[in-house]
Design an enzyme around this catalytic site. Structure first.
Site, PDB file in Angstrom:
ATOM      1  N   GLU A 145       0.810  -1.232   0.000  1.00 26.42           N
ATOM      2  CA  GLU A 145       0.000   0.000   0.000  1.00 26.42           C
ATOM      3  C   GLU A 145       0.836   1.271   0.000  1.00 26.42           C
ATOM      4  OE1 GLU A 145      -0.601  -2.657   1.894  1.00 26.42           O
ATOM      5  OE2 GLU A 145      -2.626  -3.321   1.327  1.00 26.42           O
ATOM      6  N   HIS A 149      -5.978  -8.635   8.327  1.00 29.41           N
ATOM      7  CA  HIS A 149      -5.928  -9.177   6.964  1.00 29.41           C
ATOM      8  C   HIS A 149      -4.687  -8.757   6.180  1.00 29.41           C
ATOM      9  CE1 HIS A 149      -6.533  -5.399   4.726  1.00 29.41           C
ATOM     10  NE2 HIS A 149      -7.154  -5.011   5.802  1.00 29.41           N
ATOM     11  N   ARG A 186      -1.402  -8.020   4.097  1.00 23.12           N
ATOM     12  CA  ARG A 186      -0.463  -8.957   3.454  1.00 23.12           C
ATOM     13  C   ARG A 186       0.803  -9.162   4.288  1.00 23.12           C
ATOM     14  NH1 ARG A 186      -3.029  -8.557  -1.394  1.00 23.12           N
ATOM     15  NH2 ARG A 186      -2.503 -10.135  -2.937  1.00 23.12           N
ATOM     16  N   HIS A 219     -11.868 -11.967   7.261  1.00 24.79           N
ATOM     17  CA  HIS A 219     -11.672 -11.616   5.844  1.00 24.79           C
ATOM     18  C   HIS A 219     -11.751 -12.883   4.984  1.00 24.79           C
ATOM     19  CE1 HIS A 219      -9.601 -10.084   2.267  1.00 24.79           C
ATOM     20  NE2 HIS A 219      -9.601  -8.864   2.779  1.00 24.79           N
TER      21      HIS A 219
END
Ligand code: UD1
Ligand code: UDP
Length: 368
Positions: free
Chosen positions: A131, A207, A209, A240
């Site tokens: 992100e 959740h 990564r 999730h």
């Protein structure tokens, strides 16, 4: 003016739907919605909750998808949409691979990009991964910037981005006007049956990564210890749909009595669950913005945050991903009323709930 909004995951939809509603209300703007479909069920839950209909769905999601396939599928499938629609502006949101790939595709067609939720930074390109790089690259490509806070504006300025930056607040605060209701009744049957008065409820999500594997196992082990020691506390964990998340979470927590593992709930249930929780344990970005609004302490299950505003205000604490530190920090809030009260205060550094109107106005000002 023709605007295409492109989004594809749950959090983007929660923060873009309030904006789409305002764009569609404005008679001087034609707003086209293009979903990438990076998520499926978790995305459709949000679209239904807001009653927003899409014009396109690129439908790219695959089981256990990789960053490469998300990026290449979006690039390939969005090109004909951009060519057919010829929008004046493409609006993307935040830091997902959908945001970055859609911005890049717009750049290839020489269409200006507006970045909603611009300017968030941790300073570490591997955390959150991918992100932080997604938002850096999206900001590099963009022409218009809708920064939630002054701090986000400063982050952009440090990178030389000065022009066309609007400090608007975060559209997540706008979302509450559609989701939070007095006397709300949950649609999820399991939540409907929870007695929020006799039990302290801790809402958990994880959740990211970079937390998959060992860190997520640490998080689950800490929750298991807490649950086994604190029978008066109920842990509600909407898990999730990523199988890499579910494998670990169900492996560690499936048999613990006072841990409820449930499927993702719709955003109406989620916001009203936050409002009724004692505290939140999460690695989510969006929840760090939402929970302080309800005066609920948040323990962030990460090593950093790009949202320091509520940390500075004292309602959010970054506790890392080691079992012992998570356990200790949560235990403190369960046993020490003073420490809990210090954190449990309503804080909202993210605007007045009118971010969407400000973004619409900023778009209209481009034309002048
Ligand atoms: C994505 C974003 C992340 C954001 C998160 C919100 C990237 C790289 N990551 O991560 O920034 O915080 O969304 O939740 O953009 N799946 C389903 N159904 C769904 C959604 C997901 O089955 O509705 C499963 C699929 O097997 C999919 C996997 O989850 O392959 C992972 O989805 P993906 O979008 O790649 O990653 P997220 O962790 O959701
Ligand atoms: N959320 C939801 N249902 C759930 C879990 C979360 O509606 O079961 C909402 C939550 O309130 C927040 C958003 O989803 O608005 C956060 O999404 P996520 O944690 O997937 O992504 P992030 O914010 O970390 O990018």
């Amino acid at each position: 003016m023709k605007v295409i909004t492109v989004f594809g995951t749950r959090p983007e939809a929660i923060k873009m739907c309030p904006l789409v509603i305002k764009l569609r209300e404005n008679e001087n703007i034609q707003c086209v919605v293009c979903l990438t479909g990076q998520h499926k069920e978790m995305l459709y839950q949000v679209m239904e909750a807001f009653g927003v209909k899409e014009d396109y769905n690129l439908d790219i999601m695959k089981d256990r998808q990789t960053l490469t396939t998300i990026t290449t599928s979006i690039l390939e499938r969005i090109e004909p949409v951009l060519k057919a629609e010829k929008p004046d502006v493409v609006l993307v949101h935040g830091d997902t691979t959908t945001s970055y790939a859609a911005a890049l595709a717009a750049f290839y067609q020489q269409i200006p990009v507006g970045h909603v939720e611009a300017g968030l930074r941790t300073g570490d390109i591997y955390s959150p991964f991918p992100e932080e790089m997604n938002r850096l690259l999206t900001d590099r490509i963009s022409t218009y910037y809708y920064a939630p806070t002054k701090l986000n504006q400063k982050n952009l300025a440090k990178e030389g981005i000065i022009d066309n930056v609007y400090v608007t607040g975060n559209t997540v605060i706008d979302a509450f006007q559609y989701t939070v209701k007095d006397g709300y009744s949950f649609s999820n049957q399991i939540l409907k049956n929870v007695d929020f008065l006799s039990k302290r409820v801790i809402t958990v999500t994880a959740h990211r990564r970079e937390n998959l594997g060992h860190p997520l196992r640490n998080i689950c082990n800490a929750i298991k210890r807490l649950a086994e020691e604190k029978h008066d506390t109920l842990f509600i964990y909407p898990v999730h749909l990523n199988p890499a998340v579910r494998d670990t979470v169900f492996d560690v927590l499936d048999d613990v009595d006072n841990v409820l593992l449930i499927d993702p709930v719709d955003v109406l249930d989620m916001h009203n669950l936050l409002a009724r929780s004692y505290m939140i344990m999460t690695d989510s970005g969006g929840l760090q913005e939402e929970a302080p609004h309800f005066g609920k302490p948040v323990l962030v299950l990460r090593t950093e945050t790009e949202r320091p505003e509520a940390v500075e205000a004292g309602t959010v604490r970054v506790v890392g991903v080691e079992e012992e530190s998570i356990y200790k920090e949560a235990m403190t809030l369960l046993e020490d009323c003073e420490k809990y009260d210090e954190m449990a205060k309503a804080v909202n550094p993210y605007g007045d709930g009118h971010a969407s109107e400000q973004i619409v106005q900023a778009l209209l000002d481009i034309e002048r």
